[in-house]
Design a protein around this motif. Sequence first.
Motif, mmCIF file in Angstrom:
data_model
loop_
_atom_site.group_PDB
_atom_site.id
_atom_site.type_symbol
_atom_site.label_atom_id
_atom_site.label_comp_id
_atom_site.label_asym_id
_atom_site.label_seq_id
_atom_site.Cartn_x
_atom_site.Cartn_y
_atom_site.Cartn_z
ATOM 1 N N SER A 4 7.200 -4.440 -12.000
ATOM 2 C CA SER A 4 6.547 -5.599 -12.603
ATOM 3 C C SER A 4 5.814 -5.224 -13.879
ATOM 4 N N GLN A 5 5.443 -6.250 -14.637
ATOM 5 C CA GLN A 5 4.663 -6.051 -15.848
ATOM 6 C C GLN A 5 3.295 -5.464 -15.506
ATOM 7 N N VAL A 6 2.726 -5.897 -14.380
ATOM 8 C CA VAL A 6 1.431 -5.358 -13.967
ATOM 9 C C VAL A 6 1.557 -3.869 -13.650
ATOM 10 N N LEU A 7 2.605 -3.472 -12.957
ATOM 11 C CA LEU A 7 2.801 -2.061 -12.646
ATOM 12 C C LEU A 7 2.942 -1.241 -13.923
ATOM 13 N N THR A 8 3.714 -1.744 -14.870
ATOM 14 C CA THR A 8 3.871 -1.048 -16.155
ATOM 15 C C THR A 8 2.523 -0.897 -16.852
ATOM 16 N N ALA A 9 1.729 -1.979 -16.875
ATOM 17 C CA ALA A 9 0.410 -1.927 -17.507
ATOM 18 C C ALA A 9 -0.507 -0.937 -16.793
ATOM 19 N N CYS A 10 -0.448 -0.930 -15.462
ATOM 20 C CA CYS A 10 -1.284 -0.009 -14.685
ATOM 21 C C CYS A 10 -0.915 1.444 -14.978
ATOM 22 N N ARG A 46 4.556 9.225 -10.279
ATOM 23 C CA ARG A 46 4.134 8.346 -9.182
ATOM 24 C C ARG A 46 4.709 8.854 -7.873
ATOM 25 N N VAL A 47 3.849 8.934 -6.853
ATOM 26 C CA VAL A 47 4.237 9.393 -5.524
ATOM 27 C C VAL A 47 4.427 8.199 -4.587
ATOM 28 N N THR A 59 -2.174 -0.088 -5.655
ATOM 29 C CA THR A 59 -2.770 1.200 -5.310
ATOM 30 C C THR A 59 -1.688 2.239 -5.543
ATOM 31 N N ILE A 60 -1.953 3.096 -6.502
ATOM 32 C CA ILE A 60 -0.954 4.060 -6.949
ATOM 33 C C ILE A 60 -1.423 5.467 -6.637
ATOM 34 N N GLU A 61 -0.599 6.207 -5.938
ATOM 35 C CA GLU A 61 -0.852 7.621 -5.685
ATOM 36 C C GLU A 61 0.089 8.381 -6.623
ATOM 37 N N ARG A 77 -5.363 9.120 -6.549
ATOM 38 C CA ARG A 77 -5.086 7.754 -6.105
ATOM 39 C C ARG A 77 -6.018 6.837 -6.877
ATOM 40 N N THR A 78 -5.471 5.748 -7.371
ATOM 41 C CA THR A 78 -6.281 4.772 -8.087
ATOM 42 C C THR A 78 -5.831 3.369 -7.720
ATOM 43 N N THR A 79 -6.774 2.433 -7.782
ATOM 44 C CA THR A 79 -6.450 1.032 -7.557
ATOM 45 C C THR A 79 -6.556 0.306 -8.882
ATOM 46 N N CYS A 80 -5.474 -0.314 -9.244
ATOM 47 C CA CYS A 80 -5.389 -1.058 -10.499
ATOM 48 C C CYS A 80 -5.375 -2.538 -10.176
ATOM 49 N N GLU A 81 -6.166 -3.319 -10.928
ATOM 50 C CA GLU A 81 -6.222 -4.754 -10.696
ATOM 51 C C GLU A 81 -5.975 -5.521 -11.986
ATOM 52 N N TYR A 82 -5.274 -6.637 -11.830
ATOM 53 C CA TYR A 82 -5.031 -7.557 -12.944
ATOM 54 C C TYR A 82 -5.330 -8.961 -12.441
#
Length: 146
Positions: A23-29, A45-46, A95-97, A111-116
């Motif tokens: 997704s566009q959000v994943l790309t931005a994150c 990305r794991v 939530t990306i590891e 690990r980080t949590t990205c929000e849009y």
Amino acid sequence: MRRYVFVFASVCAVLTGCKPFGSQVLTACEDAIKQRLRSPTSYDRVSLRETEEQISRREDVVFKFRRQGYSAEETAVFMKEVDAAPEKVTLYAKTIEYDAKNAFGAPLRNRTTCEYFTIDGKEDAALASNVTLDGKSLAEWSASGG
């Protein structure tokens, strides 16, 4: 082979609305994560966990706008749009590891949590500059010295 992948992706997107390449959000994150790394090319990305939540309480929407740094006047303007179509207010969370090298070249798992947050329910305007990582925007992260 490339033609088959393209045809599959096109058919998938048209018939089911799926997003075969993310997704566009994943790309931005992921762009935001890489901007904050010492070695962006080492990013790998794991795992990924994605959620999408409709925000229905007006107070929560106002809080999100204020948290993103909008003034009371700007928030009031946005709230007129929200009041017109409250069912579209959406919070996308990823939530990306991932693995990345530190300043010494040693690989570390993070690990980080990205929000849009969006008021129109669409994610096509997501950019590295308007997502938050662990609650901090790119501007807040930069101001804190990274």
